[in-house]
Design a protein around this motif. Structure first.
Motif, PDB file in Angstrom:
ATOM      1  N   LYS A 160       0.820  -1.212   0.000  1.00 27.64           N
ATOM      2  CA  LYS A 160       0.000   0.000   0.000  1.00 27.64           C
ATOM      3  C   LYS A 160       0.857   1.266   0.000  1.00 27.64           C
ATOM      4  CE  LYS A 160      -3.958  -1.702   2.630  1.00 27.64           C
ATOM      5  NZ  LYS A 160      -4.739  -1.424   3.851  1.00 27.64           N
ATOM      6  N   VAL A 161       1.870   1.285   0.845  1.00 29.40           N
ATOM      7  CA  VAL A 161       2.736   2.470   0.929  1.00 29.40           C
ATOM      8  C   VAL A 161       3.448   2.703  -0.392  1.00 29.40           C
ATOM      9  CG1 VAL A 161       4.835   3.389   2.003  1.00 29.40           C
ATOM     10  CG2 VAL A 161       3.045   2.387   3.424  1.00 29.40           C
ATOM     11  N   TRP A 162       4.022   1.657  -0.963  1.00 29.07           N
ATOM     12  CA  TRP A 162       4.751   1.821  -2.225  1.00 29.07           C
ATOM     13  C   TRP A 162       3.834   2.255  -3.348  1.00 29.07           C
ATOM     14  CZ3 TRP A 162       8.550  -2.924  -2.292  1.00 29.07           C
ATOM     15  CH2 TRP A 162       9.576  -2.692  -1.364  1.00 29.07           C
ATOM     16  N   LEU A 163       2.646   1.669  -3.426  1.00 26.26           N
ATOM     17  CA  LEU A 163       1.699   2.074  -4.465  1.00 26.26           C
ATOM     18  C   LEU A 163       1.252   3.521  -4.267  1.00 26.26           C
ATOM     19  CD1 LEU A 163      -0.525  -1.103  -4.923  1.00 26.26           C
ATOM     20  CD2 LEU A 163       1.052  -0.112  -6.578  1.00 26.26           C
ATOM     21  N   ALA A 164       0.976   3.892  -3.035  1.00 22.74           N
ATOM     22  CA  ALA A 164       0.564   5.263  -2.750  1.00 22.74           C
ATOM     23  C   ALA A 164       1.663   6.250  -3.135  1.00 22.74           C
ATOM     24  CB  ALA A 164       0.203   5.416  -1.273  1.00 22.74           C
ATOM     25  N   GLU A 165       2.920   5.917  -2.806  1.00 22.58           N
ATOM     26  CA  GLU A 165       4.041   6.789  -3.166  1.00 22.58           C
ATOM     27  C   GLU A 165       4.151   6.933  -4.675  1.00 22.58           C
ATOM     28  OE1 GLU A 165       7.392   4.922  -1.304  1.00 22.58           O
ATOM     29  OE2 GLU A 165       6.983   5.854   0.647  1.00 22.58           O
ATOM     30  N   ARG A 166       4.035   5.838  -5.374  1.00 16.43           N
ATOM     31  CA  ARG A 166       4.141   5.856  -6.835  1.00 16.43           C
ATOM     32  C   ARG A 166       3.011   6.683  -7.457  1.00 16.43           C
ATOM     33  NH1 ARG A 166       7.649   4.586 -11.086  1.00 16.43           N
ATOM     34  NH2 ARG A 166       6.318   4.347 -12.900  1.00 16.43           N
ATOM     35  N   LEU A 167       1.794   6.480  -6.987  1.00 16.22           N
ATOM     36  CA  LEU A 167       0.661   7.228  -7.511  1.00 16.22           C
ATOM     37  C   LEU A 167       0.777   8.720  -7.198  1.00 16.22           C
ATOM     38  CD1 LEU A 167      -2.168   4.679  -6.680  1.00 16.22           C
ATOM     39  CD2 LEU A 167      -1.274   5.255  -8.956  1.00 16.22           C
ATOM     40  N   GLU A 168       1.265   9.040  -6.026  1.00 12.39           N
ATOM     41  CA  GLU A 168       1.481  10.450  -5.653  1.00 12.39           C
ATOM     42  C   GLU A 168       2.526  11.075  -6.566  1.00 12.39           C
ATOM     43  OE1 GLU A 168       0.757  13.935  -3.550  1.00 12.39           O
ATOM     44  OE2 GLU A 168      -0.316  12.039  -3.393  1.00 12.39           O
ATOM     45  N   ASN A 169       3.618  10.360  -6.833  1.00 11.67           N
ATOM     46  CA  ASN A 169       4.648  10.864  -7.736  1.00 11.67           C
ATOM     47  C   ASN A 169       4.091  11.080  -9.140  1.00 11.67           C
ATOM     48  OD1 ASN A 169       6.622  10.911  -5.774  1.00 11.67           O
ATOM     49  ND2 ASN A 169       7.430   8.896  -6.296  1.00 11.67           N
ATOM     50  N   LEU A 170       3.290  10.148  -9.626  1.00 12.90           N
ATOM     51  CA  LEU A 170       2.679  10.302 -10.944  1.00 12.90           C
ATOM     52  C   LEU A 170       1.775  11.522 -10.990  1.00 12.90           C
ATOM     53  CD1 LEU A 170       1.760   6.611 -11.848  1.00 12.90           C
ATOM     54  CD2 LEU A 170       3.495   8.031 -12.939  1.00 12.90           C
ATOM     55  N   HIS A 171       1.034  11.736  -9.926  1.00 15.00           N
ATOM     56  CA  HIS A 171       0.120  12.880  -9.831  1.00 15.00           C
ATOM     57  C   HIS A 171       0.903  14.183  -9.910  1.00 15.00           C
ATOM     58  CE1 HIS A 171      -3.340  15.238  -8.632  1.00 15.00           C
ATOM     59  NE2 HIS A 171      -2.618  15.765  -7.676  1.00 15.00           N
ATOM     60  N   HIS A 172       2.045  14.250  -9.206  1.00 16.68           N
ATOM     61  CA  HIS A 172       2.864  15.473  -9.208  1.00 16.68           C
ATOM     62  C   HIS A 172       3.525  15.693 -10.569  1.00 16.68           C
ATOM     63  CE1 HIS A 172       2.233  16.636  -5.133  1.00 16.68           C
ATOM     64  NE2 HIS A 172       2.669  15.484  -4.651  1.00 16.68           N
ATOM     65  N   VAL A 173       3.936  14.620 -11.225  1.00 18.07           N
ATOM     66  CA  VAL A 173       4.573  14.733 -12.540  1.00 18.07           C
ATOM     67  C   VAL A 173       3.568  15.284 -13.555  1.00 18.07           C
ATOM     68  CG1 VAL A 173       5.545  13.394 -14.459  1.00 18.07           C
ATOM     69  CG2 VAL A 173       6.323  12.977 -12.122  1.00 18.07           C
ATOM     70  N   LYS A 174       2.342  14.783 -13.506  1.00 14.39           N
ATOM     71  CA  LYS A 174       1.324  15.230 -14.453  1.00 14.39           C
ATOM     72  C   LYS A 174       0.941  16.682 -14.225  1.00 14.39           C
ATOM     73  CE  LYS A 174      -0.721  10.749 -15.399  1.00 14.39           C
ATOM     74  NZ  LYS A 174      -1.926   9.913 -15.323  1.00 14.39           N
TER      75      LYS A 174
END
Length: 79
Positions: free
Chosen positions: A63-77
């Motif tokens: 959960k933590v790793w997926l949340a971090e990855r999704l947050e990073n994708l959100h910031h990149v976009k």
């Protein structure tokens, strides 16, 4: 403050609220949905080793790793 000192304060029944930075705290009211995901055995072994190393469950590390990855994708976009 070290985590062990924080834990001791809590375990001793002391008020720890003042020691927390609640400025970025979020109350989540999202609905949880259960999903099943198949992982290769090597990936499960790696997840279990890392979860054990940091003292959490396999589910928590995923959960933590997926949340971090999704947050990073959100910031990149947005960036």
């Amino acid at each position: 403050m070290k985590a062990s000192d924080f834990d001791k304060e809590f375990d001793d029944g002391n008020d720890i609220l003042a020691k927390l930075d609640l400025s970025k705290a979020k109350k989540t009211t999202q609905i949880t949905k259960r999903v099943n995901v198949d992982f290769p055995e090597w990936m499960i072994d790696s997840l279990d080793r890392e979860a054990s190393r940091v003292g959490v469950t396999r589910q928590s590390i995923i959960k933590v790793w997926l949340a971090e990855r999704l947050e990073n994708l959100h910031h990149v976009k947005q960036g």
